[in-house]
Design a protein around this motif. Structure first.
Motif, short mmCIF file in Angstrom:
data_model
loop_
_atom_site.label_atom_id
_atom_site.label_comp_id
_atom_site.label_asym_id
_atom_site.label_seq_id
_atom_site.Cartn_x
_atom_site.Cartn_y
_atom_site.Cartn_z
N LEU A 112 0.83 -1.21 0.00
CA LEU A 112 0.00 0.00 0.00
C LEU A 112 0.86 1.26 0.00
CD1 LEU A 112 -2.88 -0.97 2.45
CD2 LEU A 112 -3.00 -0.74 -0.02
N LYS B 259 1.10 4.14 -2.90
CA LYS B 259 0.98 5.58 -2.66
C LYS B 259 2.17 6.33 -3.26
CE LYS B 259 -1.97 5.94 1.45
NZ LYS B 259 -2.10 6.51 2.81
N LYS C 127 -6.95 4.69 -6.13
CA LYS C 127 -8.22 3.98 -6.05
C LYS C 127 -7.99 2.49 -6.27
CE LYS C 127 -11.87 5.68 -8.13
NZ LYS C 127 -12.86 6.02 -9.19
N ALA D 220 -5.38 -1.35 4.69
CA ALA D 220 -5.93 -0.15 4.04
C ALA D 220 -6.68 0.71 5.04
CB ALA D 220 -6.84 -0.55 2.88
N ASP E 176 -4.35 2.62 7.07
CA ASP E 176 -3.64 3.62 6.28
C ASP E 176 -4.53 4.78 5.87
OD1 ASP E 176 -0.96 3.41 5.99
OD2 ASP E 176 -0.99 2.78 3.90
N PHE F 286 -7.43 4.69 4.08
CA PHE F 286 -8.28 4.53 2.90
C PHE F 286 -9.75 4.57 3.34
CE2 PHE F 286 -4.37 2.99 1.20
CZ PHE F 286 -4.45 3.04 -0.19
N GLN G 78 -13.90 3.81 2.02
CA GLN G 78 -14.67 2.99 1.08
C GLN G 78 -15.72 3.82 0.38
OE1 GLN G 78 -14.24 -0.70 0.92
NE2 GLN G 78 -15.31 -0.34 -1.01
N LEU H 128 -11.78 1.24 -2.64
CA LEU H 128 -11.05 1.94 -1.58
C LEU H 128 -10.33 3.16 -2.16
CD1 LEU H 128 -9.60 -1.22 0.17
CD2 LEU H 128 -11.19 0.40 1.22
N ILE H 129 -10.45 4.30 -1.48
CA ILE H 129 -9.92 5.56 -1.98
C ILE H 129 -8.93 6.14 -0.99
CG2 ILE H 129 -10.50 7.92 -2.69
CD1 ILE H 129 -11.67 5.90 -4.56
N ALA H 130 -7.79 6.64 -1.49
CA ALA H 130 -6.86 7.43 -0.69
C ALA H 130 -6.48 8.67 -1.49
CB ALA H 130 -5.61 6.63 -0.34
#
Length: 682
Positions: free
Chosen positions: A419, A423, A435, A449, A452, A454, A456, A461-463
């Motif tokens: 992860l 990033k 994403k 996630a 970290d 992220f 939903q 999953l979004i960061a």
């Protein structure tokens, strides 16, 4: 009633004993809690007593988890029966909030069948989720949350990796036998409600054999049925035989031959270690020689249930991320060869709707564009696939259409590492959103996630990747631009954010740095040999196994003198000598500061690698034997190291002190200037 609420001191033995007695009277609703946990809470200043004059009328015992979502974990809230409904519980809860308002809020767990919803609501808690219960009745637990009204970027702090604990037959029988033996309270403590979302109890093949040896039919059938309520660890048989042989051979050096109970425990140790667990719990008195052997050979801690309960957060963190084991393993990353997709089915076939030819066809379809996708495969030293990810940059969004981790002793560590690698890929390619659209990622990756930051949404999953070092306003503005790409709203960030809140935002929006928050920055001088070992700066002559990127978490040891450091904080690494000259080479997030005996620190943080026992002893105070451990994470190496000359120029221009001799606080303005200089594109 004239109630006063205060911290209970670690030396107030009579008060602590009274609190233990009050807790023991209420185990029906609170669950078992070993007496050492009360003393530990007093030592850590997380035990509050409520008093009417000199009389104890209630207490609150809580913890401050070292997670990236900083909150208060309420373990016990207990009022003596004759003093209930007089506002004592409210006084205790409000005192916790007053002491820890900088944290996001207070979490608690309570069995649903106790019908205490009205009480929790009256104390300012709101229901948040439900956790499966444990014990013979396995009643569900309601989650409760008292909010401290900070902007929160994390989806659900309840989601996270559990500490996997293997049981021997003694502990299992204490929990599930029709006729438990005397002294079962200690074992029952690991099924207390407050541990429900921290510990996963598991059983190994050895335990099935022990149950089968029970002569009394009714008891045997009852325990066989109870085995099905726990997750089964299924270690490879050949690996267990090899590990058991290693353990048995190591006992040959013992002056006194191994006892029968020790040989039996070694079977559990072999199975647990080969299944990826790090903790075996037993009530059998364990001699130091066996505990040392289990750790040295199999990296298994053999602990009584009370010790597991006392140190659950430390053990969970050690299991969650084990870069020392990564460093000793030759992982290789390569692209998935055309025609090689079918090989991967056995390793990454993780959902009934995504099996066999369906998975193969989908993986093959991702080989063609547009957009151009990279299909990356990670193999271990034996050539077995352990991780698979497929990614492509679509405008400002880096889309990961497949992210799988295979069952492996280091699966959780691999997931966290991947992860962070993703990033970094997103940032390096100019992306503003990461994403993950794979609907079938492993539980380990899901937990990583969540940890970290992220969140939903309907697509996955979004960061947000917020590449700004500046004020809360500047960071939020850049985050809002990224969030608009995926139709998300973000909370307002004000200047002067508490350190815990700002640090959580910097995790969720990595690599953001919020410089007008109450988050301290420290300059840490480091010798080139340690900078090279930790960060590969300066680069070593021998190539490093950095296929998965630099380890996310490390520990650095120094002399034990405090310099006003608080956790969380930022670290600016200053290489204090070397052929490249004195220079600032990178920065990290400070997660924990611990002062203890050098050997105790080494054993606690050995899983983070790099330092040996003697090297930790070398930095300890010669008189006391104490050393300081700085646990830090998510290091960024500056593309352009900042020279000592330039550091002094920046210090003068900002009129900000630049201490260089020892770990010392620096202004956030100076940190910002150095960070931006290190990342300058000129």
């Amino acid at each position: 009633m004239n109630v006063t609420v205060r911290l209970v001191g670690a030396d107030e033995v009579e008060v602590i004993n009274a609190i233990v007695a009050l807790g023991d009277k209420n185990t029906k609703t609170l669950g078992m809690l070993p007496p050492p946990v009360y003393q530990q809470a007093a030592d850590r200043k997380t035990l509050l007593g409520a008093f009417d004059g000199d009389e104890l009328v209630g207490y609150a015992l809580y913890a401050l988890p070292k997670r990236r979502h900083h909150h208060v974990q309420l373990t016990h809230l207990c009022i003596s029966e004759q003093h209930r409904k007089h506002g004592v519980a409210r006084r205790l809860v409000e005192e916790i909030t007053a002491r820890h308002r900088d944290r996001f809020g207070i979490r608690a767990k309570c069995r649903r069948d106790y019908e205490l919803s009205r009480m929790w609501s009256s104390l300012g808690f709101v229901p948040r989720g439900e956790t499966p219960g444990r014990g013979n009745k396995a009643m569900p637990l309601d989650g409760w949350w008292r909010d401290h009204e900070h902007p929160d970027l994390f989806d659900d702090p309840d989601i996270g990796a559990l500490l996997t604990v293997a049981m021997d037959h003694g502990v299992f029988a204490d929990l599930r036998s029709l006729t438990p033996a005397q002294g079962t309270n200690e074992s029952r403590s690991i099924e207390a409600p407050w541990l429900a979302d921290l510990i996963e109890l598991t059983v190994t093949p050895r335990l099935f054999h022990k149950v089968n040896e029970i002569e009394e039919q009714r008891e045997r059938q009852h325990q066989r049925s109870a085995l099905q309520t726990f997750r089964h660890l299924r270690p490879p048989g050949e690996a267990v035989l090899r590990r058991l042989q290693e353990l048995t051979e190591a006992t040959q050096s013992w002056e006194v031959p191994a006892r029968a109970d020790e040989i039996s425990l070694l079977q559990y140790v072999a199975e647990a270690s080969c299944a990826g667990s790090q903790v075996l719990t037993t009530r059998v008195p364990v001699q130091p020689r066996l505990a040392d052997l289990a750790w040295d050979v199999a990296k298994i801690r053999v602990l009584p249930p009370a010790v597991v309960a006392m140190h659950v957060e430390e053990l969970r963190l050690a299991q969650l991320y084990r870069p020392a084991d990564l460093m000793g393993t030759a992982f290789r990353t390569s692209t998935v060869a055309s025609g090689g997709e079918a090989e991967l089915v056995a390793f990454f076939d993780q959902h009934e709707t995504d099996r066999g030819s369906v998975f193969v066809d989908r993986l093959r379809s991702l080989a063609s564009g547009p957009p151009e996708r990279r299909r990356e495969l990670v193999r271990d030293a034996d050539g077995h696939p352990v991780a698979l990810y497929v990614w492509a940059l679509e405008g400002d969004v880096l889309v990961v259409s497949i992210l799988r981790t295979a069952t492996h002793p280091l699966e959780g560590t691999l997931a966290r590492q991947l992860l962070f690698l993703l990033k970094g890929l997103c940032r390096d390619h100019g992306g503003r959103v990461l994403k993950i659209t794979d609907n079938h990622i492993s539980p380990s990756a899901q937990a990583a996630a969540s940890d970290d930051g992220f969140v939903q949404d309907d697509e996955g999953l979004i960061a947000l990747i917020v590449d700004v070092c500046g004020t809360a306003e500047a960071v939020r503005a850049k985050a809002a631009e990224a969030a608009s790409l995926v139709g998300r709203d973000i909370p307002v960030l004000e200047p002067g954010l508490p350190a815990a809140v700002a640090s959580s935002a910097e995790v969720a929006w990595w690599p953001a740095k919020i410089t007008d928050a109450l988050l301290q920055s420290f300059l840490v001088p480091i010798e080139p040999r340690w900078s090279s070992s930790l960060f590969n700066v300066p680069a070593t002559l021998l190539p490093r196994g950095d296929e998965l990127g630099m380890s996310r978490e490390h520990v650095y040891y120094r002399s034990p003198g405090h310099r006003g450091e608080q956790v969380p904080a930022r670290l600016l690494w200053y290489m204090s000598e070397g052929v490249s000259g004195q220079q600032a080479v990178g920065c990290s997030r400070l997660d924990e500061v611990v002062v203890d005996d050098a050997d105790a620190l080494f054993e606690r943080f050995e899983h983070l690698g790099v330092y040996g026992r003697n090297e930790v002893r070398d930095v300890a105070d010669k008189k006391t034997g104490l050393a300081m451990a700085l646990r830090f994470s998510d290091t960024e190496i500056f593309p352009h190291p900042v020279s000592l000359r330039r550091l002094r120029q920046l210090s003068r221009s900002l009129e900000a002190p630049l201490p260089l001799i020892s770990l010392s606080e620096i202004s956030n303005k100076l940190f910002q200037a150095v960070y931006q200089e290190g990342h300058s594109r000129t």
